[in-house]
Design a protein around this motif. Structure first.
Motif, PDB file in Angstrom:
ATOM      1  N   THR A   1      39.021  41.155  35.195  1.00 37.06           N
ATOM      2  CA  THR A   1      39.922  41.877  35.805  1.00 37.06           C
ATOM      3  C   THR A   1      41.420  41.173  35.894  1.00 37.06           C
ATOM      4  O   THR A   1      41.335  40.032  35.797  1.00 37.06           O
ATOM      5  CB  THR A   1      39.482  42.151  37.416  1.00 37.06           C
TER       6      THR A   1
ATOM      7  N   THR B   1      43.440  41.441  38.723  1.00 39.25           N
ATOM      8  CA  THR B   1      43.788  41.161  40.007  1.00 39.25           C
ATOM      9  C   THR B   1      42.474  40.602  40.736  1.00 39.25           C
ATOM     10  O   THR B   1      41.505  41.638  40.675  1.00 39.25           O
ATOM     11  CB  THR B   1      44.068  42.104  40.891  1.00 39.25           C
ATOM     12  N   PRO B   2      42.160  39.149  40.986  1.00 35.85           N
ATOM     13  CA  PRO B   2      40.815  38.994  41.553  1.00 35.85           C
ATOM     14  C   PRO B   2      40.277  39.899  42.757  1.00 35.85           C
ATOM     15  O   PRO B   2      41.055  40.456  43.667  1.00 35.85           O
ATOM     16  CB  PRO B   2      41.026  37.580  42.321  1.00 35.85           C
ATOM     17  N   ASN B   3      39.019  40.215  42.591  1.00 39.39           N
ATOM     18  CA  ASN B   3      38.210  40.985  43.484  1.00 39.39           C
ATOM     19  C   ASN B   3      38.647  42.513  43.659  1.00 39.39           C
ATOM     20  O   ASN B   3      38.468  43.160  44.635  1.00 39.39           O
ATOM     21  CB  ASN B   3      38.406  40.287  44.730  1.00 39.39           C
TER      22      ASN B   3
ATOM     23  N   GLU C   1      34.793  42.912  49.196  1.00 40.91           N
ATOM     24  CA  GLU C   1      35.529  41.424  49.162  1.00 40.91           C
ATOM     25  C   GLU C   1      35.650  41.096  50.499  1.00 40.91           C
ATOM     26  O   GLU C   1      36.360  41.377  51.332  1.00 40.91           O
ATOM     27  CB  GLU C   1      37.037  41.993  48.645  1.00 40.91           C
TER      28      GLU C   1
ATOM     29  N   TYR D   1      39.242  32.042  36.251  1.00 36.98           N
ATOM     30  CA  TYR D   1      40.792  32.525  36.571  1.00 36.98           C
ATOM     31  C   TYR D   1      41.674  32.146  35.595  1.00 36.98           C
ATOM     32  O   TYR D   1      42.696  32.446  35.658  1.00 36.98           O
ATOM     33  CB  TYR D   1      41.299  32.164  38.029  1.00 36.98           C
TER      34      TYR D   1
ATOM     35  N   PHE E   1      32.511  32.169  37.523  1.00 44.40           N
ATOM     36  CA  PHE E   1      33.889  32.900  37.087  1.00 44.40           C
ATOM     37  C   PHE E   1      34.780  32.040  36.490  1.00 44.40           C
ATOM     38  O   PHE E   1      34.771  30.707  36.533  1.00 44.40           O
ATOM     39  CB  PHE E   1      34.188  33.986  38.057  1.00 44.40           C
TER      40      PHE E   1
ATOM     41  N   ASN F   1      41.200  36.802  34.929  1.00 45.76           N
ATOM     42  CA  ASN F   1      39.841  36.483  35.488  1.00 45.76           C
ATOM     43  C   ASN F   1      38.652  37.238  34.657  1.00 45.76           C
ATOM     44  O   ASN F   1      38.562  38.526  34.544  1.00 45.76           O
ATOM     45  CB  ASN F   1      39.941  37.146  36.868  1.00 45.76           C
TER      46      ASN F   1
ATOM     47  N   MET G   1      34.356  35.599  46.701  1.00 49.19           N
ATOM     48  CA  MET G   1      34.299  36.607  45.532  1.00 49.19           C
ATOM     49  C   MET G   1      33.747  38.153  46.077  1.00 49.19           C
ATOM     50  O   MET G   1      33.057  38.103  47.020  1.00 49.19           O
ATOM     51  CB  MET G   1      33.567  35.987  44.489  1.00 49.19           C
TER      52      MET G   1
END
Lengths: 112, 112
Positions: B94, B96-98, A92, B50, B48, B31, A99
């Motif tokens: 996911t 939580t992003p990343n 990350e 969100y 992607f 996400n 991303m």
């Protein structure tokens, strides 16, 4: 271009030996993750290490992170034939809004 | 247990056809992601999302579009399939992003 690059691209070892895979990246990161992929399947998350951590363990897995060298290593101890898979690092980037970026992977073969 | 389901494991289409790849997750994740995986190139992010009805371009969106009408479903659309879109397509989600992506088993698409 890929943020993370794994090394080696392929690794062949005997059951019981340790396997070490390395990942190098180019820019600052918030976290680095390792994933495993069995042939022709999706990826499975193994471990996440944050930029302020230096080492993390999970079962037979040990991950280290050296932010000064922009590199990480994944160690699998006492390998088993079932560990045969491809292993990917994902980073990350430190810049907000960027991303997760995956490397090209290391193909590990563990011979019984 | 957490699950990301992709509608097809293998798909064969002809050049010029419109192709829909479906992905459903049962984890109430905000996400969702579509990647393509090609030998030696690792995973590359196509699009992607969100949130419902929200979408963002990834690194290689050309030739693709997406749809997210419901939280659990994220569709990838190839408006007019071409041979260079032959690839393994992976969906992930996911909370939580990343962090800690959950992947589906992948769809191996061949465009003839």
């Amino acid at each position: 271009s890929q943020q993370g690059e794994e090394d080696p691209q392929a690794l062949s070892i005997q059951e019981g030996e340790n396997a070490t895979m390395n990942c190098s990246y180019k820019t600052s990161i918030n976290n680095l993750q390792w994933y495993r992929q069995n042939s022709g399947r999706g990826l499975v998350h193994l471990i996440l290490i944050r930029s302020n951590e230096r080492e993390k363990h999970s079962g037979r897995l040990r991950v280290t992170l050296d932010t000064s060298k922009k590199s990480s290593s994944l160690l699998i101890t006492a390998s088993r034939a079932a560990d045969t898979a491809s292993y990917f690092c994902a980073t990350e980037p430190g810049n907000a809004g960027n991303m997760l970026t995956f490397g090209g992977g290391t193909r590990l073969m563990v011979k019984p | 247990d957490v699950k990301v389901t992709q509608s097809s494991r293998y798909l064969v289409k002809r050049t010029g056809e419109k192709v829909f790849l479906e992905c459903v997750q049962d984890m109430d994740h905000e996400n969702m992601f579509w990647y393509r995986q090609d030998p030696g190139l690792g995973l590359r992010l196509i699009y992607f999302s969100y949130d419902v009805k929200m979408k963002e371009k990834g690194d290689i969106p050309e030739g693709y579009s997406v749809s997210r009408e419901k939280k659990e479903r994220f569709s990838l659309i190839l408006e007019s399939a071409s041979t260079n879109q032959t690839s393994m397509y992976l969906c992930a989600s996911t909370r939580t992003p990343n962090e800690k992506l959950f992947f589906g088993s992948g769809t191996q698409l061949s465009v003839l």
